[in-house]
Write a protein that holds these residues in place. Structure first.
Motif, PDB file in Angstrom:
ATOM      1  N   LEU A 645      37.920 -26.132 -10.621  1.00 30.83           N
ATOM      2  CA  LEU A 645      37.627 -24.723 -10.905  1.00 30.83           C
ATOM      3  C   LEU A 645      38.914 -23.945 -11.152  1.00 30.83           C
ATOM      4  O   LEU A 645      38.976 -23.085 -12.040  1.00 30.83           O
ATOM      5  CB  LEU A 645      36.839 -24.115  -9.739  1.00 30.83           C
ATOM      6  N   GLU A 646      39.964 -24.237 -10.396  1.00 33.95           N
ATOM      7  CA  GLU A 646      41.254 -23.586 -10.632  1.00 33.95           C
ATOM      8  C   GLU A 646      41.820 -24.005 -11.989  1.00 33.95           C
ATOM      9  O   GLU A 646      42.365 -23.178 -12.737  1.00 33.95           O
ATOM     10  CB  GLU A 646      42.236 -23.955  -9.525  1.00 33.95           C
ATOM     11  N   PHE A 647      41.708 -25.281 -12.288  1.00 32.66           N
ATOM     12  CA  PHE A 647      42.156 -25.806 -13.584  1.00 32.66           C
ATOM     13  C   PHE A 647      41.476 -25.059 -14.730  1.00 32.66           C
ATOM     14  O   PHE A 647      42.129 -24.619 -15.682  1.00 32.66           O
ATOM     15  CB  PHE A 647      41.824 -27.298 -13.644  1.00 32.66           C
ATOM     16  N   GLY A 648      40.161 -24.892 -14.643  1.00 30.89           N
ATOM     17  CA  GLY A 648      39.411 -24.260 -15.722  1.00 30.89           C
ATOM     18  C   GLY A 648      39.821 -22.829 -15.964  1.00 30.89           C
ATOM     19  O   GLY A 648      39.822 -22.356 -17.110  1.00 30.89           O
ATOM     20  N   ARG A 649      40.184 -22.090 -14.898  1.00 28.39           N
ATOM     21  CA  ARG A 649      40.564 -20.683 -15.069  1.00 28.39           C
ATOM     22  C   ARG A 649      41.819 -20.536 -15.916  1.00 28.39           C
ATOM     23  O   ARG A 649      41.977 -19.538 -16.620  1.00 28.39           O
ATOM     24  CB  ARG A 649      40.754 -20.021 -13.700  1.00 28.39           C
ATOM     25  N   GLU A 650      42.691 -21.543 -15.864  1.00 32.42           N
ATOM     26  CA  GLU A 650      43.903 -21.477 -16.688  1.00 32.42           C
ATOM     27  C   GLU A 650      43.714 -22.198 -18.018  1.00 32.42           C
ATOM     28  O   GLU A 650      44.020 -21.669 -19.082  1.00 32.42           O
ATOM     29  CB  GLU A 650      45.083 -22.090 -15.923  1.00 32.42           C
ATOM     30  N   TYR A 651      43.211 -23.432 -17.929  1.00 33.35           N
ATOM     31  CA  TYR A 651      43.097 -24.260 -19.128  1.00 33.35           C
ATOM     32  C   TYR A 651      42.051 -23.724 -20.105  1.00 33.35           C
ATOM     33  O   TYR A 651      42.291 -23.657 -21.316  1.00 33.35           O
ATOM     34  CB  TYR A 651      42.747 -25.682 -18.686  1.00 33.35           C
ATOM     35  N   PHE A 652      40.877 -23.324 -19.596  1.00 32.19           N
ATOM     36  CA  PHE A 652      39.755 -22.917 -20.445  1.00 32.19           C
ATOM     37  C   PHE A 652      39.780 -21.419 -20.731  1.00 32.19           C
ATOM     38  O   PHE A 652      38.767 -20.837 -21.090  1.00 32.19           O
ATOM     39  CB  PHE A 652      38.438 -23.313 -19.778  1.00 32.19           C
ATOM     40  N   ASN A 653      40.930 -20.827 -20.575  1.00 30.52           N
ATOM     41  CA  ASN A 653      41.121 -19.402 -20.857  1.00 30.52           C
ATOM     42  C   ASN A 653      41.293 -19.217 -22.359  1.00 30.52           C
ATOM     43  O   ASN A 653      42.059 -19.969 -22.992  1.00 30.52           O
ATOM     44  CB  ASN A 653      42.370 -18.921 -20.108  1.00 30.52           C
ATOM     45  N   PRO A 654      40.632 -18.249 -22.975  1.00 25.24           N
ATOM     46  CA  PRO A 654      40.820 -18.028 -24.415  1.00 25.24           C
ATOM     47  C   PRO A 654      42.276 -17.868 -24.824  1.00 25.24           C
ATOM     48  O   PRO A 654      42.645 -18.196 -25.957  1.00 25.24           O
ATOM     49  CB  PRO A 654      40.023 -16.743 -24.672  1.00 25.24           C
ATOM     50  N   GLN A 655      43.124 -17.371 -23.901  1.00 28.07           N
ATOM     51  CA  GLN A 655      44.548 -17.245 -24.202  1.00 28.07           C
ATOM     52  C   GLN A 655      45.183 -18.601 -24.521  1.00 28.07           C
ATOM     53  O   GLN A 655      46.219 -18.658 -25.181  1.00 28.07           O
ATOM     54  CB  GLN A 655      45.290 -16.655 -22.999  1.00 28.07           C
ATOM     55  N   ASN A 656      44.570 -19.668 -24.027  1.00 29.01           N
ATOM     56  CA  ASN A 656      45.128 -21.019 -24.172  1.00 29.01           C
ATOM     57  C   ASN A 656      44.453 -21.785 -25.305  1.00 29.01           C
ATOM     58  O   ASN A 656      44.542 -23.003 -25.377  1.00 29.01           O
ATOM     59  CB  ASN A 656      44.951 -21.786 -22.853  1.00 29.01           C
TER      60      ASN A 656
END
Length: 876
Positions: A645-656
């Protein structure tokens, strides 16, 4: 009908359908011909024309002026289903021989003529067909068709080439047998199709190929290669009236003839029923294969009148049942059954369902089989109307996607055309068949006893791959929003959205192994949920979220630099699609169950890595010498649910994300659809450049020799050179020439390989000159001494201007194939931006290659073509 069968694997059930005779009133299957009732009549798609020449050649035309190329595919209605033990593999062998020269062209002249027009000339063989494809830029198609016609009707099957081709085919057989699944497949077909040619492998066997003679193949050629035994399809950018005229001139002057098939009281061919009438229902057979797992195949026979739409829907229902059945087995016999899978076999003479149970050992074998078969009989296979409708829409979408790829149309449809004729192609365009199939499924049950085939593993060391847009525009959109690349193609009715998600390896290193695979898989599960299918049905959406690293392919998605999600659908409501996808991605949080399911899949995927120990040892050996150590290595603990869940907040962010879209909509419209695609919380995304594993320095010659065992040995020979940027295009051209010459020498002249690669590969400012190949172990000592001689200035300076033009045009034609589909165009735009900081980098690199002169190539030879510190790896 969406069947795409070849030399690969298919599957098998005896069911009770006689209680539904009214549901078969409109469609029957007799002798390989489908009879479709009036209620199934559908309007043809745009641009379709059907014609028959006076000599019997049937022709299907699909005109698409938006494509830059034209594909001419000819299905010859002969394949391994028409062979005997004595002629096994002859259809495939003949396919190879047709590329060796005609009455007017030598093999080299044939290859040169094809390359000079930027053509792609290839073929493939299946059970009921041999398919020949010629794809060229639109302006050269008639020249390509003349070459194809010459091959089909005027090949000479030269005696001096015959032994060489036998060697190549035997290499192909060796490669197939290195895969344990091919051995499993041969075991199955020899039982369920006993007394019929379908029981034999399409490639033939070592012995049938070794003992085949040229005169017998020539008789086979003259008997079956008749225009009245062929069906032609032409797809792409052409004028129908002119195309018909050209086809009549090029193909219509060949005389028809009689196809003679000898009657055999103990052997069936073609659409005949198997002549062996031995009862196999309920019987058990034991077979052995070179693999690691105990396999149980449960084979159930179908009623032959069932349609492909019925099979499609049943496959969906069975896929949904697999998890339930696995759970039942796990509860009673924990850790005994590692996988339950279902496959269909749809040949006209026999249709089957094949269930495969993968077991850890033979304990409780009978109990497990009995429990599974009993539970399968209890299942209700009915599907909700929205699921049936979804499959119908997806099928129509797939048809449109299919005709975007003239180079693949013949491959996709050859089996269907060879078995059922031209009209069968348009069943995939029609949606009506799914309604009747759904009704039949409501009352369907499995009542018979299966054929049981138990496949025991051997104890062995061996274990068993044009841009028509009006406008392309880049929107960088600042730090809070995704980068958007929009390409407009007014001629397309499809929407393709490619999400390139950056920094995959870096985020996995931070949060845990396999995090990206698991995240993507959970998202894919969510998109397949009943709730989401109700929404996505309106758009005809299909999703691709992960690639399997152990299935041979282009490997364009196996980089640690990025993950991806590919979405394709109809372009009827782009605003609705993007709004739906934006909401799904912004609000996506995997459930614990989705996480657990994805983790199981990671284990299954990794098990495939054991298919070929020799090749894995080989690849590890040479890569450890020529590449830098990998920056992101899949070691350490697998990601936990909380860390995911922590991974997804950064990785799956539209900014990325880099989002590239190909559609009929304008670039500004597309960018606007993503203007609110952002998270409420602000993150500081990584800004690292795209990661590439570079070559390392090799300061001394190195040799590795190892013995693992298996059907094939693996050889690598190469060396590294530091290069200048302005020489990259010339080196790429040199690679095409060099690789072609090396491969032609080893494969075509000597017959010592089936598949290999050679040439020059460039990463950053380092070029690797190399040969990489598999061969039979007895060929190693013949090949290894030859390798250094291929990398001399004398060898390379023999190239001519004509060869350069031919090879470059051929390569550019291949690159056009890869960029035909909208979703692949979207991929290359995103890749160019991420890796080169220029959305046109891919296009410009191809342009530079086209501008290379022979003098540029000779300069590169003089500057770089000398062997220094060679690396040699031999794994037997």
């Amino acid at each position: 009908m969406k069947k795409i069968f070849s030399v690969i694997y298919y599957s098998i059930l005896i069911i009770n359908v006689t209680i539904f005779p009214s549901l078969y009133a409109q469609q029957d299957n007799i002798g390989g011909q489908k009879i479709v009732g009036a209620s199934d009549i559908q309007p043809l798609p745009k641009g379709v024309f059907i014609h028959q020449l006076d000599n019997g050649l049937q022709v299907l035309l699909i005109e698409n002026p938006a494509l830059p190329m034209v594909g001419a595919n000819v299905v010859v209605k002969v394949g391994s289903a028409y062979e005997t033990f004595a002629t096994s593999g002859m259809s495939h062998m003949l396919e190879h021989l047709l590329f060796n020269g005609t009455d007017t062209l030598t093999q080299k002249e044939l290859y040169d003529a094809t390359d000079k027009i930027g053509g792609y000339n290839n073929a493939n063989t299946g059970e009921y067909y041999t398919n020949y494809m010629m794809v060229t830029p639109a302006e050269n198609i008639y020249a390509g068709m003349k070459l194809q016609s010459d091959m089909l009707f005027h090949s000479i099957l030269p005696e001096e080439k015959f032994e060489k081709e036998k060697g190549i085919v035997m290499e192909e057989i060796a490669k197939s047998l290195a895969n344990s699944r091919e051995q499993v497949e041969r075991n199955i077909i020899s039982i369920i199709y006993k007394g019929h040619a379908l029981s034999l492998p399409t490639l033939g066997t070592y012995e049938t190929i070794k003992n085949m003679n040229r005169d017998d193949v020539n008789k086979f050629y003259k008997n079956y290669y008749l225009p009245n035994n062929m069906i032609m399809s032409v797809i792409g950018n052409f004028n129908t009236d002119e195309m018909i005229k050209q086809i009549e001139e090029i193909y219509g002057n060949v005389s028809p003839g009689n196809v003679n098939v000898s009657a055999n009281p103990i052997w069936g061919t073609g659409f005949e029923q198997p002549k062996d009438k031995s009862k196999i229902e309920g019987e058990t057979f034991h077979r052995f294969y070179k693999g690691d797992n105990l396999l149980v195949n449960l084979i159930y026979e179908w009623d032959r009148q069932l349609t492909s739409e019925f099979f499609d829907l049943l496959q969906i229902s069975l896929s949904d049942k697999a998890e339930l059945l696995q759970k039942i087995l796990d509860e009673k016999y924990p850790d005994k059954v590692t996988k339950v899978s279902f496959q269909m076999r749809e040949y006209p003479v026999k249709k089957y369902l094949e269930v495969t149970l993968k077991l850890t050992d033979e304990s409780s074998l009978n109990e497990i089989i009995n429990l599974f078969t009993d539970e399968l009989k209890k299942q209700n296979f009915s599907l909700a109307p929205e699921i049936i409708n979804t499959e119908a829409i997806n099928t129509k979408t797939a048809f449109y996607k299919n005709i975007e790829k003239p180079h693949m149309f013949g491959i996709y449809n050859a089996s269907t055309i060879g078995e059922y004729g031209i009209e069968s192609v348009f069943e995939s365009y029609s949606q009506s068949g799914y309604i009747n199939a759904g009704k039949l499924l409501n009352n369907f049950s499995i009542v018979s006893n299966p054929v049981i085939i138990i496949q025991h593993p051997f104890v062995s060391e061996e274990d068993a791959a044009t841009d028509n847009a009006i406008k392309i525009e880049l929107f960088e959109n600042g730090e809070m929003n995704p980068v958007v690349i929009a390409k407009q193609n007014n001629a397309s009715e499809l929407l393709a959205i490619h999400y390139m998600i950056k920094n995959k390896g870096a985020y996995e290193e931070k949060y845990g192994k396999d995090a990206a695979f698991i995240w993507h898989d959970t998202f894919g599960q969510r998109m397949k949920s009943p709730e989401n299918k109700k929404e996505s049905i309106n758009y005809g959406l299909t999703f691709s979220v992960n690639d399997n690293p152990y299935i041979p392919m282009d490997n364009i998605y196996l980089s640690p630099a990025f993950g991806y999600i590919r979405v394709e659908g109809l372009a009827d409501d782009i605003a609705g699609v993007t709004d739906y996808l934006n909401n799904q991605m912004i609000n996506f949080i995997p459930t614990q169950t989705e996480f657990d399911n994805a983790v199981k899949k990671t284990h299954g995927v990794k098990m495939m890595k054991k298919e070929n120990k020799a090749k894995q040892v080989f690849e590890d050996a040479y890569k450890s010498i020529i590449y830098e150590p990998e920056q992101y290595v899949s070691t350490g603990d697998q990601v936990t649910y909380e860390k995911l869940l922590e991974f997804g907040r950064e990785y799956f962010n539209p900014q990325n994300m880099i989002i590239s879209v190909v559609s009929p909509a304008s670039a500004d419209e597309i960018n606007n659809y993503f203007s609110n695609f952002e998270l409420a919380e602000i993150n500081q995304p990584l800004n690292d450049p795209a990661y590439l594993r570079n070559y390392t320095e090799v300061n001394q010659a190195q040799t590795i020799i190892d013995t693992v065992g298996g059907e094939q040995a693996y050889l690598f020979y190469g060396f590294l050179k530091t290069i200048d940027d302005n020489n990259k295009a010339a080196l790429e051209a040199l690679s095409l020439l060099l690789g072609d010459k090396i491969i032609f020498d080893i494969r075509e002249k000597q017959g010592l390989a089936y598949r290999m690669s050679a040439g020059i590969n460039v990463i950053d400012n380092t070029a690797m000159f190399y040969i990489n190949m598999g061969t039979r172990p007895e060929n190693v000592d013949i090949l290894v001494p030859q390798f250094p001689n291929f990398f001399t200035a004398e060898f390379a300076n023999s190239f001519t201007e004509d060869e350069l033009v031919k090879r470059v045009n051929m390569y550019l034609g291949r690159m056009m194939f890869r960029r035909l589909s909208s979703i692949n165009q979207a991929y290359y735009l995103a890749h160019s931006y991420y890796f080169d900081d220029d959305i046109f980098a891919d296009e410009e690199s191809l342009t530079k290659l086209k501008q290379v002169t022979l003098q540029d190539v000779k300069h590169a030879v003089e500057k770089y073509m000398s062997v220094e510190n060679p690396v040699e790896v031999i794994v037997r």
